[in-house]
Design a protein around this motif. Structure first.
Motif, PDB file in Angstrom:
ATOM      1  N   GLN A 144       4.322   5.499  -5.527  1.00 51.89           N
ATOM      2  CA  GLN A 144       4.272   5.498  -6.989  1.00 51.89           C
ATOM      3  C   GLN A 144       3.326   6.586  -7.501  1.00 51.89           C
ATOM      4  O   GLN A 144       3.623   7.265  -8.490  1.00 51.89           O
ATOM      5  N   GLN A 145       2.215   6.771  -6.814  1.00 50.73           N
ATOM      6  CA  GLN A 145       1.276   7.824  -7.192  1.00 50.73           C
ATOM      7  C   GLN A 145       1.958   9.194  -7.081  1.00 50.73           C
ATOM      8  O   GLN A 145       1.801  10.043  -7.956  1.00 50.73           O
ATOM      9  N   LYS A 160       0.832  -1.203   0.000  1.00 46.57           N
ATOM     10  CA  LYS A 160       0.000   0.000   0.000  1.00 46.57           C
ATOM     11  C   LYS A 160       0.869   1.256   0.000  1.00 46.57           C
ATOM     12  O   LYS A 160       0.584   2.228  -0.695  1.00 46.57           O
ATOM     13  N   HIS A 184       3.914   1.439  -1.160  1.00 49.11           N
ATOM     14  CA  HIS A 184       4.579   1.534  -2.459  1.00 49.11           C
ATOM     15  C   HIS A 184       3.635   2.150  -3.486  1.00 49.11           C
ATOM     16  O   HIS A 184       4.060   2.950  -4.331  1.00 49.11           O
ATOM     17  N   ASP A 185       2.342   1.807  -3.418  1.00 47.48           N
ATOM     18  CA  ASP A 185       1.359   2.399  -4.330  1.00 47.48           C
ATOM     19  C   ASP A 185       1.243   3.909  -4.110  1.00 47.48           C
ATOM     20  O   ASP A 185       1.172   4.676  -5.067  1.00 47.48           O
TER      21      ASP A 185
END
Length: 124
Positions: free
Chosen positions: A111-112, A105, A107-108
């Motif tokens: 990345q966003q 979560k 990492h997401d």
């Protein structure tokens, strides 16, 4: 004249005298909790005892205190909003958050932030 020169020399030399106890180094052991917290907050991976002993030039490593500090640092840095800001700043994903239970979560969110940063840089 000679006594004045001698007096001046004595005054100059006494002004340069250093109290040997004023600048004595303080040989305390490292703050292992603080070192662990700092490593986590900087995104560094956990260090083993040998690496810590080498870094701090101290063979008496308190690994449990270091890990306790590292966990405290992880609590502060491994949050979605903070990680998103790291992505916006173009920083790489911190290794200290790789081992958390919500790493995917995080990492997401990172990345966003990276995607938003790239989109903003293309507009400029």
């Amino acid at each position: 004249m000679r006594s004045m020169g001698l007096t001046l020399l004595v005054l100059i030399l006494t002004g340069c005298q250093i109290n040997p106890y004023t600048f004595q180094p303080d040989w305390t052991s490292p703050d292992w909790f603080g070192a662990g917290k700092e490593d986590a907050m900087n995104g560094a991976p956990v260090k083993d005892s040998q690496a810590l002993a080498d870094d701090f030039n101290d063979p008496d490593v308190d690994q449990s205190e270091y890990l306790r500090g590292y966990a405290e640092g992880q609590k502060k840095i491994c949050e979605e909003g903070f990680i998103h800001a790291w992505g916006l700043a173009g920083k790489s994903f911190p290794a200290s958050c790789d081992t958390t239970e919500n790493a995917a979560k995080l990492h997401d969110a990172w990345q966003q932030g990276m995607d938003e940063s790239m989109k903003a840089s293309r507009l400029n």
